[in-house]
Scaffold this motif. Structure first.
Motif, PDB file in Angstrom:
ATOM      1  N   GLN A  42      36.938 -22.130  32.828  1.00 35.76           N
ATOM      2  CA  GLN A  42      37.606 -22.272  31.529  1.00 35.76           C
ATOM      3  C   GLN A  42      37.978 -23.723  31.259  1.00 35.76           C
ATOM      4  O   GLN A  42      37.884 -24.198  30.112  1.00 35.76           O
ATOM      5  CB  GLN A  42      38.844 -21.385  31.487  1.00 35.76           C
ATOM      6  N   ALA A  43      38.399 -24.449  32.302  1.00 38.87           N
ATOM      7  CA  ALA A  43      38.735 -25.865  32.136  1.00 38.87           C
ATOM      8  C   ALA A  43      37.497 -26.683  31.777  1.00 38.87           C
ATOM      9  O   ALA A  43      37.538 -27.550  30.900  1.00 38.87           O
ATOM     10  CB  ALA A  43      39.376 -26.401  33.412  1.00 38.87           C
ATOM     11  N   ARG A  44      36.380 -26.394  32.431  1.00 39.09           N
ATOM     12  CA  ARG A  44      35.133 -27.102  32.109  1.00 39.09           C
ATOM     13  C   ARG A  44      34.683 -26.788  30.686  1.00 39.09           C
ATOM     14  O   ARG A  44      34.253 -27.680  29.937  1.00 39.09           O
ATOM     15  CB  ARG A  44      34.035 -26.725  33.109  1.00 39.09           C
ATOM     16  N   ASP A  45      34.784 -25.525  30.305  1.00 39.32           N
ATOM     17  CA  ASP A  45      34.391 -25.138  28.948  1.00 39.32           C
ATOM     18  C   ASP A  45      35.257 -25.842  27.909  1.00 39.32           C
ATOM     19  O   ASP A  45      34.762 -26.249  26.843  1.00 39.32           O
ATOM     20  CB  ASP A  45      34.521 -23.624  28.770  1.00 39.32           C
ATOM     21  N   ALA A  46      36.561 -25.978  28.200  1.00 42.55           N
ATOM     22  CA  ALA A  46      37.473 -26.623  27.261  1.00 42.55           C
ATOM     23  C   ALA A  46      37.061 -28.066  26.995  1.00 42.55           C
ATOM     24  O   ALA A  46      37.162 -28.562  25.865  1.00 42.55           O
ATOM     25  CB  ALA A  46      38.901 -26.579  27.799  1.00 42.55           C
ATOM     26  N   VAL A  47      36.573 -28.743  28.018  1.00 40.69           N
ATOM     27  CA  VAL A  47      36.160 -30.142  27.867  1.00 40.69           C
ATOM     28  C   VAL A  47      34.886 -30.256  27.028  1.00 40.69           C
ATOM     29  O   VAL A  47      34.750 -31.165  26.205  1.00 40.69           O
ATOM     30  CB  VAL A  47      35.943 -30.782  29.252  1.00 40.69           C
ATOM     31  N   HIS A  48      33.966 -29.326  27.221  1.00 37.89           N
ATOM     32  CA  HIS A  48      32.646 -29.456  26.593  1.00 37.89           C
ATOM     33  C   HIS A  48      32.510 -28.711  25.274  1.00 37.89           C
ATOM     34  O   HIS A  48      31.591 -28.999  24.502  1.00 37.89           O
ATOM     35  CB  HIS A  48      31.570 -28.964  27.567  1.00 37.89           C
ATOM     36  N   ARG A  49      33.395 -27.750  24.979  1.00 37.95           N
ATOM     37  CA  ARG A  49      33.261 -26.972  23.747  1.00 37.95           C
ATOM     38  C   ARG A  49      33.525 -27.855  22.534  1.00 37.95           C
ATOM     39  O   ARG A  49      34.557 -28.514  22.450  1.00 37.95           O
ATOM     40  CB  ARG A  49      34.231 -25.793  23.766  1.00 37.95           C
ATOM     41  N   PRO A  50      32.625 -27.883  21.549  1.00 39.90           N
ATOM     42  CA  PRO A  50      32.846 -28.730  20.366  1.00 39.90           C
ATOM     43  C   PRO A  50      33.926 -28.157  19.463  1.00 39.90           C
ATOM     44  O   PRO A  50      34.118 -26.944  19.388  1.00 39.90           O
ATOM     45  CB  PRO A  50      31.482 -28.726  19.668  1.00 39.90           C
ATOM     46  N   LEU A  51      34.623 -29.036  18.780  1.00 38.57           N
ATOM     47  CA  LEU A  51      35.628 -28.629  17.800  1.00 38.57           C
ATOM     48  C   LEU A  51      34.937 -28.254  16.497  1.00 38.57           C
ATOM     49  O   LEU A  51      34.111 -29.011  15.980  1.00 38.57           O
ATOM     50  CB  LEU A  51      36.609 -29.777  17.547  1.00 38.57           C
ATOM     51  N   ASP A  52      35.288 -27.094  15.967  1.00 38.50           N
ATOM     52  CA  ASP A  52      34.740 -26.659  14.680  1.00 38.50           C
ATOM     53  C   ASP A  52      35.571 -27.312  13.574  1.00 38.50           C
ATOM     54  O   ASP A  52      36.529 -26.738  13.068  1.00 38.50           O
ATOM     55  CB  ASP A  52      34.779 -25.133  14.569  1.00 38.50           C
ATOM     56  N   ALA A  53      35.187 -28.525  13.212  1.00 33.89           N
ATOM     57  CA  ALA A  53      35.961 -29.292  12.227  1.00 33.89           C
ATOM     58  C   ALA A  53      35.938 -28.626  10.860  1.00 33.89           C
ATOM     59  O   ALA A  53      36.938 -28.663  10.135  1.00 33.89           O
ATOM     60  CB  ALA A  53      35.413 -30.717  12.140  1.00 33.89           C
ATOM     61  N   ASP A  54      34.822 -28.016  10.501  1.00 29.89           N
ATOM     62  CA  ASP A  54      34.729 -27.360   9.194  1.00 29.89           C
ATOM     63  C   ASP A  54      35.718 -26.202   9.092  1.00 29.89           C
ATOM     64  O   ASP A  54      36.410 -26.045   8.074  1.00 29.89           O
ATOM     65  CB  ASP A  54      33.310 -26.847   8.955  1.00 29.89           C
ATOM     66  N   ALA A  55      35.793 -25.383  10.136  1.00 33.39           N
ATOM     67  CA  ALA A  55      36.726 -24.252  10.126  1.00 33.39           C
ATOM     68  C   ALA A  55      38.166 -24.737  10.082  1.00 33.39           C
ATOM     69  O   ALA A  55      39.015 -24.154   9.395  1.00 33.39           O
ATOM     70  CB  ALA A  55      36.497 -23.375  11.355  1.00 33.39           C
ATOM     71  N   LEU A  56      38.445 -25.828  10.785  1.00 32.12           N
ATOM     72  CA  LEU A  56      39.802 -26.375  10.799  1.00 32.12           C
ATOM     73  C   LEU A  56      40.174 -26.911   9.421  1.00 32.12           C
ATOM     74  O   LEU A  56      41.294 -26.692   8.931  1.00 32.12           O
ATOM     75  CB  LEU A  56      39.887 -27.478  11.851  1.00 32.12           C
ATOM     76  N   GLN A  57      39.238 -27.577   8.762  1.00 30.69           N
ATOM     77  CA  GLN A  57      39.498 -28.076   7.410  1.00 30.69           C
ATOM     78  C   GLN A  57      39.701 -26.930   6.426  1.00 30.69           C
ATOM     79  O   GLN A  57      40.554 -27.003   5.543  1.00 30.69           O
ATOM     80  CB  GLN A  57      38.355 -28.970   6.950  1.00 30.69           C
ATOM     81  N   ASP A  58      38.914 -25.871   6.572  1.00 31.42           N
ATOM     82  CA  ASP A  58      39.081 -24.708   5.699  1.00 31.42           C
ATOM     83  C   ASP A  58      40.475 -24.113   5.850  1.00 31.42           C
ATOM     84  O   ASP A  58      41.123 -23.728   4.860  1.00 31.42           O
ATOM     85  CB  ASP A  58      38.029 -23.643   6.013  1.00 31.42           C
ATOM     86  N   LEU A 107      53.575 -40.986   6.762  1.00 25.53           N
ATOM     87  CA  LEU A 107      53.081 -40.357   7.997  1.00 25.53           C
ATOM     88  C   LEU A 107      51.708 -39.755   7.760  1.00 25.53           C
ATOM     89  O   LEU A 107      51.445 -39.156   6.713  1.00 25.53           O
ATOM     90  CB  LEU A 107      54.061 -39.255   8.429  1.00 25.53           C
ATOM     91  N   VAL A 108      50.854 -39.901   8.755  1.00 23.73           N
ATOM     92  CA  VAL A 108      49.554 -39.230   8.767  1.00 23.73           C
ATOM     93  C   VAL A 108      49.433 -38.454  10.074  1.00 23.73           C
ATOM     94  O   VAL A 108      49.690 -38.998  11.159  1.00 23.73           O
ATOM     95  CB  VAL A 108      48.395 -40.244   8.633  1.00 23.73           C
ATOM     96  N   PHE A 109      49.061 -37.187   9.948  1.00 22.73           N
ATOM     97  CA  PHE A 109      48.742 -36.370  11.126  1.00 22.73           C
ATOM     98  C   PHE A 109      47.245 -36.461  11.394  1.00 22.73           C
ATOM     99  O   PHE A 109      46.426 -36.365  10.474  1.00 22.73           O
ATOM    100  CB  PHE A 109      49.103 -34.906  10.892  1.00 22.73           C
ATOM    101  N   VAL A 110      46.890 -36.615  12.662  1.00 22.55           N
ATOM    102  CA  VAL A 110      45.494 -36.563  13.079  1.00 22.55           C
ATOM    103  C   VAL A 110      45.340 -35.411  14.070  1.00 22.55           C
ATOM    104  O   VAL A 110      46.070 -35.341  15.062  1.00 22.55           O
ATOM    105  CB  VAL A 110      45.048 -37.880  13.745  1.00 22.55           C
ATOM    106  N   ILE A 111      44.421 -34.508  13.790  1.00 20.44           N
ATOM    107  CA  ILE A 111      44.080 -33.439  14.726  1.00 20.44           C
ATOM    108  C   ILE A 111      42.795 -33.850  15.426  1.00 20.44           C
ATOM    109  O   ILE A 111      41.762 -34.024  14.772  1.00 20.44           O
ATOM    110  CB  ILE A 111      43.886 -32.090  14.014  1.00 20.44           C
ATOM    111  N   ALA A 112      42.849 -34.022  16.736  1.00 24.11           N
ATOM    112  CA  ALA A 112      41.707 -34.559  17.475  1.00 24.11           C
ATOM    113  C   ALA A 112      41.319 -33.635  18.625  1.00 24.11           C
ATOM    114  O   ALA A 112      42.186 -33.045  19.276  1.00 24.11           O
ATOM    115  CB  ALA A 112      42.046 -35.946  18.010  1.00 24.11           C
ATOM    116  N   ASP A 113      40.008 -33.560  18.875  1.00 24.14           N
ATOM    117  CA  ASP A 113      39.538 -32.687  19.945  1.00 24.14           C
ATOM    118  C   ASP A 113      39.993 -33.162  21.322  1.00 24.14           C
ATOM    119  O   ASP A 113      40.442 -32.369  22.147  1.00 24.14           O
ATOM    120  CB  ASP A 113      38.014 -32.546  19.896  1.00 24.14           C
ATOM    121  N   GLY A 114      39.899 -34.456  21.579  1.00 22.94           N
ATOM    122  CA  GLY A 114      40.286 -34.958  22.892  1.00 22.94           C
ATOM    123  C   GLY A 114      39.509 -34.255  23.981  1.00 22.94           C
ATOM    124  O   GLY A 114      38.292 -34.075  23.884  1.00 22.94           O
TER     125      GLY A 114
END
Length: 255
Positions: A42-58, A107-114
């Motif tokens: 699960q830790a390895r998957d968390a590092v490699h799984r891409p962030l769904d930016a479109d879903a987050l923006q929606d 203020l600006v919030f940034v949501i980042a995959d990291g």
């Protein structure tokens, strides 16, 4: 083979740490061994799984927040992991896109995959909602969704948007007890070249760690102090627990 219990068994309910697992011969029992293997996957998957930016923006738009998506100079995940420096600067097209949104926000919030996209996708919006509710009268810029991002990417974002403060909500390096911890980094007057000593950090934001409401109180307190004192980092000590205690005393005194 029989399992020999560990006398620390009663302490396991107090921690997610792997203690008192018992023993089967010279090894750990099968159950804890399989649980460890799953946690590692699960830790390895968390590092490699891409962030769904479109879903987050929606989701952000559905809640009434303007948003803009950017990515760092790292063109792909494997490059991002090998070249942390590229994750600290914006790609040229992202910088150009951001310029259209510059508006001197408080203020600006940034949501980042990291290093954990699931942390950003799960915890960032609930934290933003609870924090904004505590920031009466603040001018909040568009929420920036950043991919292949390191903490310092927020400096360039904040500078282009002419924000007084940037709050980078980023997936922390996953552990074997939780693959989805959110970290928050607050920087006053963000510009490229800021050091980590010039930021304040809140870590382990998740329901099982630092809960959303507690994290939002701490973040709003730090933002308020940063705006008043015009600084963040080692010179700004987190005394939010003292403020919370005083609020509790004042509330009880008024009853």
């Amino acid at each position: 083979m029989s399992v020999n219990p560990n006398r620390w068994e009663a302490l396991r309910r107090f921690t997610d740490a792997r203690i008192a697992l018992g023993r089967a011969g010279s090894s750990v029992p099968t159950g804890p061994l399989l649980a460890f293997t799953l946690a590692h996957a699960q830790a390895r998957d968390a590092v490699h799984r891409p962030l769904d930016a479109d879903a987050l923006q929606d989701e952000l738009r559905s809640k009434g927040y303007a948003s803009v998506a950017v990515h760092s100079a790292a063109p792909a995940r494997d490059v991002y992991l090998r070249r942390p420096d590229l994750g600290r600067s914006l790609s040229e097209d992202s910088a150009t896109r951001l310029e259209a949104h510059a508006k001197n926000a408080d203020l600006v919030f940034v949501i980042a995959d990291g290093l954990s996209s699931s942390a950003a996708a799960t915890h960032a919006i609930p934290l933003i909602e609870r924090t904004i509710a505590r920031l009466d009268g603040w001018r909040i810029g568009p929420v920036v969704v950043a991919t292949q991002a390191r903490v310092a990417l927020g400096d360039g974002i904040g500078a282009i948007l002419k924000a007084h403060l940037v709050a980078m909500l980023i997936g922390e390096r996953p552990g074997l007890s939780s693959p989805a911890n959110l970290g928050v980094y607050v920087t006053y007057h963000p510009v490229p070249g800021r050091s980590d000593a010039e930021r304040n950090c809140i870590s382990n934001v998740r329901p099982e760690g630092l809960a959303y409401d507690a994290a939002a109180f701490k973040l709003a307190w730090l933002l308020g102090e940063a705006r008043t004192r015009k600084l963040t980092g080692v010179s700004l000590k987190d005394d939010s627990t003292v403020a919370l205690s005083q609020r509790t005393v004042d509330r009880l005194s008024g009853e």
